[in-house]
Design a protein around this motif. Structure first.
Motif, PDB file in Angstrom:
ATOM      1  N   PRO A 200       0.841  -1.196   0.000  1.00 28.47           N
ATOM      2  CA  PRO A 200       0.000   0.000   0.000  1.00 28.47           C
ATOM      3  C   PRO A 200       0.881   1.252   0.000  1.00 28.47           C
ATOM      4  N   PRO A 201       0.309   2.434  -0.226  1.00 30.23           N
ATOM      5  CA  PRO A 201       1.102   3.658  -0.322  1.00 30.23           C
ATOM      6  C   PRO A 201       1.941   3.972   0.915  1.00 30.23           C
ATOM      7  N   ASP A 202       1.450   3.606   2.103  1.00 35.29           N
ATOM      8  CA  ASP A 202       2.182   3.961   3.327  1.00 35.29           C
ATOM      9  C   ASP A 202       3.075   2.827   3.828  1.00 35.29           C
ATOM     10  N   ALA A 203       3.350   1.857   2.951  1.00 29.06           N
ATOM     11  CA  ALA A 203       4.124   0.686   3.379  1.00 29.06           C
ATOM     12  C   ALA A 203       5.516   1.061   3.859  1.00 29.06           C
ATOM     13  N   VAL A 204       6.183   1.974   3.174  1.00 28.37           N
ATOM     14  CA  VAL A 204       7.566   2.330   3.547  1.00 28.37           C
ATOM     15  C   VAL A 204       7.598   2.978   4.920  1.00 28.37           C
ATOM     16  N   SER A 205       6.696   3.921   5.159  1.00 31.27           N
ATOM     17  CA  SER A 205       6.697   4.608   6.459  1.00 31.27           C
ATOM     18  C   SER A 205       6.377   3.626   7.587  1.00 31.27           C
ATOM     19  N   ARG A 206       5.463   2.712   7.339  1.00 29.24           N
ATOM     20  CA  ARG A 206       5.119   1.725   8.361  1.00 29.24           C
ATOM     21  C   ARG A 206       6.274   0.747   8.599  1.00 29.24           C
ATOM     22  N   THR A 207       6.937   0.361   7.511  1.00 33.21           N
ATOM     23  CA  THR A 207       8.092  -0.530   7.645  1.00 33.21           C
ATOM     24  C   THR A 207       9.204   0.137   8.447  1.00 33.21           C
ATOM     25  N   LEU A 208       9.466   1.393   8.167  1.00 35.89           N
ATOM     26  CA  LEU A 208      10.492   2.124   8.904  1.00 35.89           C
ATOM     27  C   LEU A 208      10.146   2.205  10.393  1.00 35.89           C
ATOM     28  N   GLN A 209       8.882   2.458  10.704  1.00 30.78           N
ATOM     29  CA  GLN A 209       8.474   2.551  12.100  1.00 30.78           C
ATOM     30  C   GLN A 209       8.631   1.208  12.807  1.00 30.78           C
ATOM     31  N   GLU A 210       8.297   0.128  12.108  1.00 30.14           N
ATOM     32  CA  GLU A 210       8.434  -1.203  12.705  1.00 30.14           C
ATOM     33  C   GLU A 210       9.903  -1.527  12.993  1.00 30.14           C
ATOM     34  N   HIS A 211      10.798  -1.142  12.081  1.00 31.18           N
ATOM     35  CA  HIS A 211      12.227  -1.369  12.308  1.00 31.18           C
ATOM     36  C   HIS A 211      12.738  -0.478  13.445  1.00 31.18           C
ATOM     37  N   ALA A 212      12.225   0.741  13.499  1.00 29.58           N
ATOM     38  CA  ALA A 212      12.622   1.645  14.583  1.00 29.58           C
ATOM     39  C   ALA A 212      12.183   1.079  15.936  1.00 29.58           C
ATOM     40  N   ASP A 213      11.009   0.469  15.989  1.00 31.54           N
ATOM     41  CA  ASP A 213      10.529  -0.150  17.228  1.00 31.54           C
ATOM     42  C   ASP A 213      11.466  -1.276  17.678  1.00 31.54           C
ATOM     43  N   ILE A 214      11.963  -2.040  16.704  1.00 27.99           N
ATOM     44  CA  ILE A 214      12.905  -3.125  17.026  1.00 27.99           C
ATOM     45  C   ILE A 214      14.187  -2.548  17.608  1.00 27.99           C
ATOM     46  N   VAL A 215      14.730  -1.529  16.955  1.00 29.19           N
ATOM     47  CA  VAL A 215      15.984  -0.914  17.418  1.00 29.19           C
ATOM     48  C   VAL A 215      15.798  -0.275  18.791  1.00 29.19           C
ATOM     49  N   ASP A 216      14.666   0.397  19.000  1.00 37.08           N
ATOM     50  CA  ASP A 216      14.407   1.041  20.295  1.00 37.08           C
ATOM     51  C   ASP A 216      14.375   0.020  21.427  1.00 37.08           C
ATOM     52  N   ALA A 217      13.700  -1.105  21.199  1.00 36.70           N
ATOM     53  CA  ALA A 217      13.625  -2.144  22.226  1.00 36.70           C
ATOM     54  C   ALA A 217      15.003  -2.721  22.516  1.00 36.70           C
ATOM     55  N   ILE A 218      15.798  -2.920  21.479  1.00 36.36           N
ATOM     56  CA  ILE A 218      17.158  -3.431  21.666  1.00 36.36           C
ATOM     57  C   ILE A 218      18.008  -2.428  22.424  1.00 36.36           C
ATOM     58  N   ALA A 219      17.875  -1.154  22.092  1.00 33.27           N
ATOM     59  CA  ALA A 219      18.643  -0.107  22.773  1.00 33.27           C
ATOM     60  C   ALA A 219      18.312  -0.063  24.260  1.00 33.27           C
ATOM     61  N   ARG A 220      17.053  -0.353  24.613  1.00 25.96           N
ATOM     62  CA  ARG A 220      16.643  -0.353  26.017  1.00 25.96           C
ATOM     63  C   ARG A 220      17.014  -1.642  26.729  1.00 25.96           C
ATOM     64  N   GLY A 221      17.464  -2.619  25.987  1.00 27.37           N
ATOM     65  CA  GLY A 221      17.740  -3.925  26.579  1.00 27.37           C
ATOM     66  C   GLY A 221      16.472  -4.670  26.924  1.00 27.37           C
ATOM     67  N   ASP A 222      15.390  -4.346  26.228  1.00 26.09           N
ATOM     68  CA  ASP A 222      14.076  -4.946  26.475  1.00 26.09           C
ATOM     69  C   ASP A 222      13.945  -6.216  25.641  1.00 26.09           C
ATOM     70  N   VAL A 223      14.246  -7.360  26.240  1.00 25.65           N
ATOM     71  CA  VAL A 223      14.250  -8.625  25.503  1.00 25.65           C
ATOM     72  C   VAL A 223      12.861  -8.954  24.966  1.00 25.65           C
ATOM     73  N   ALA A 224      11.859  -8.930  25.850  1.00 21.28           N
ATOM     74  CA  ALA A 224      10.491  -9.266  25.432  1.00 21.28           C
ATOM     75  C   ALA A 224       9.981  -8.275  24.393  1.00 21.28           C
ATOM     76  N   GLY A 225      10.322  -6.997  24.578  1.00 24.63           N
ATOM     77  CA  GLY A 225       9.890  -5.969  23.630  1.00 24.63           C
ATOM     78  C   GLY A 225      10.510  -6.159  22.259  1.00 24.63           C
ATOM     79  N   ALA A 226      11.789  -6.527  22.225  1.00 26.48           N
ATOM     80  CA  ALA A 226      12.476  -6.754  20.941  1.00 26.48           C
ATOM     81  C   ALA A 226      11.887  -7.974  20.236  1.00 26.48           C
ATOM     82  N   GLU A 227      11.627  -9.028  21.003  1.00 29.56           N
ATOM     83  CA  GLU A 227      11.034 -10.229  20.415  1.00 29.56           C
ATOM     84  C   GLU A 227       9.666  -9.915  19.810  1.00 29.56           C
ATOM     85  N   LYS A 228       8.848  -9.186  20.574  1.00 30.97           N
ATOM     86  CA  LYS A 228       7.504  -8.859  20.101  1.00 30.97           C
ATOM     87  C   LYS A 228       7.544  -7.942  18.881  1.00 30.97           C
TER      88      LYS A 228
END
Length: 261
Positions: A200-228
């Motif tokens: 869909p048209p907003d796929a790139v922005s949503r994909t970027l946000q999902e990757h940012a969520d992964i990096v943020d959880a890893i940066a916090r050391g949030d194991v469960a958050g990174a997995e989710k």
């Protein structure tokens, strides 16, 4: 007395062009098996007629059958011949077998299953990274995310940057078995137009946000958050790309309630 050709014989191409000999014999037979044209329990035609049908020497044919046996597709029995095995015996991580499965995956069932396996492996690896990543490793993921952002206007470059991000996380996880399996699955999947689907048209922005969520959880050391975050990203991104002529499926197997991306 003239013997009628067996059903298996009729499936085999009359001859192959010279430039396709060798690996093409394996590829043709793999496709016949994974598509179910040659079924579990079927016997391949005898060596002589089969080599003639393919237009190859018996030596080439024997080597081809040996490759099939190594891939778990057939078993060669003395006095019985070469018999097709059930899918449970197939080496589905073999590049030829996996490619044939994906290329002939009209219902997208194989890609659905691939998504489940990939999400399980990569979410576990994301959790491992969150638990023990070094500053340098975190910086590598942040740089990979930056590269995605910088290439968001170029589809091919963005897809490549996306692959680089996932491969970087796999390598940082130090789980070599999970990395190897996930890379095999991912590499073969991204070669498929069905896996690329329709975004869909907003796929790139949503994909970027999902990757940012992964990096943020890893940066916090949030194991469960990174997995989710990783688990959700892989499932949701597939659901929004999935071709519209097949109803999207949730992780439980029923029609997806949420709109695709």
């Amino acid at each position: 007395m003239v013997l009628e050709p067996s059903p298996a014989s009729q499936l085999i191409p009359a001859r192959l062009p010279a430039e396709r000999l060798g690996v093409a014999v394996v590829a043709e037979l793999v496709e016949l098996i994974v598509t179910g044209q040659l079924k579990e329990g079927d016997l391949l035609p005898p060596e002589g007629p089969l080599s003639e049908r393919f237009g190859v020497s018996r030596t080439v044919l024997r080597e081809s059958v040996k490759r099939l046996e190594e891939k778990g597709l057939v078993i060669v029995s003395q006095g019985r011949g070469t018999q097709v095995l059930a899918p449970g015996y197939w080496n589905m991580l073999d590049p030829v077998v996996l490619s044939a499965l994906i290329d002939n995956d009209q219902s997208l069932g194989v890609l659905d299953q691939l998504t489940v396996v990939r999400a399980s492996l990569e979410s576990a690896m994301a959790g491992s990274v969150a638990a023990r990543r070094s500053p340098e490793e975190l910086r590598r993921l942040e740089n990979a995310l930056t590269a995605m952002r910088e290439s968001e206007s170029e589809t091919d470059s963005f897809r490549q940057a996306d692959v680089v991000f996932h491969f970087a996380l796999m390598e940082i996880s130090m789980n070599r078995l999970a990395e190897n399996i996930a890379k095999h699955l991912y590499k073969r999947a991204v070669e498929s137009s069905r896996y690329q689907g329709i975004n869909p048209p907003d796929a790139v922005s949503r994909t970027l946000q999902e990757h940012a969520d992964i990096v943020d959880a890893i940066a916090r050391g949030d194991v469960a958050g990174a997995e989710k975050a990783m688990h959700n990203h892989i499932h949701i991104s597939w659901e929004r790309r999935r071709l519209p002529d097949h109803a999207p499926r949730t992780r439980g197997g029923s029609a997806a309630a949420q709109p695709s991306d």
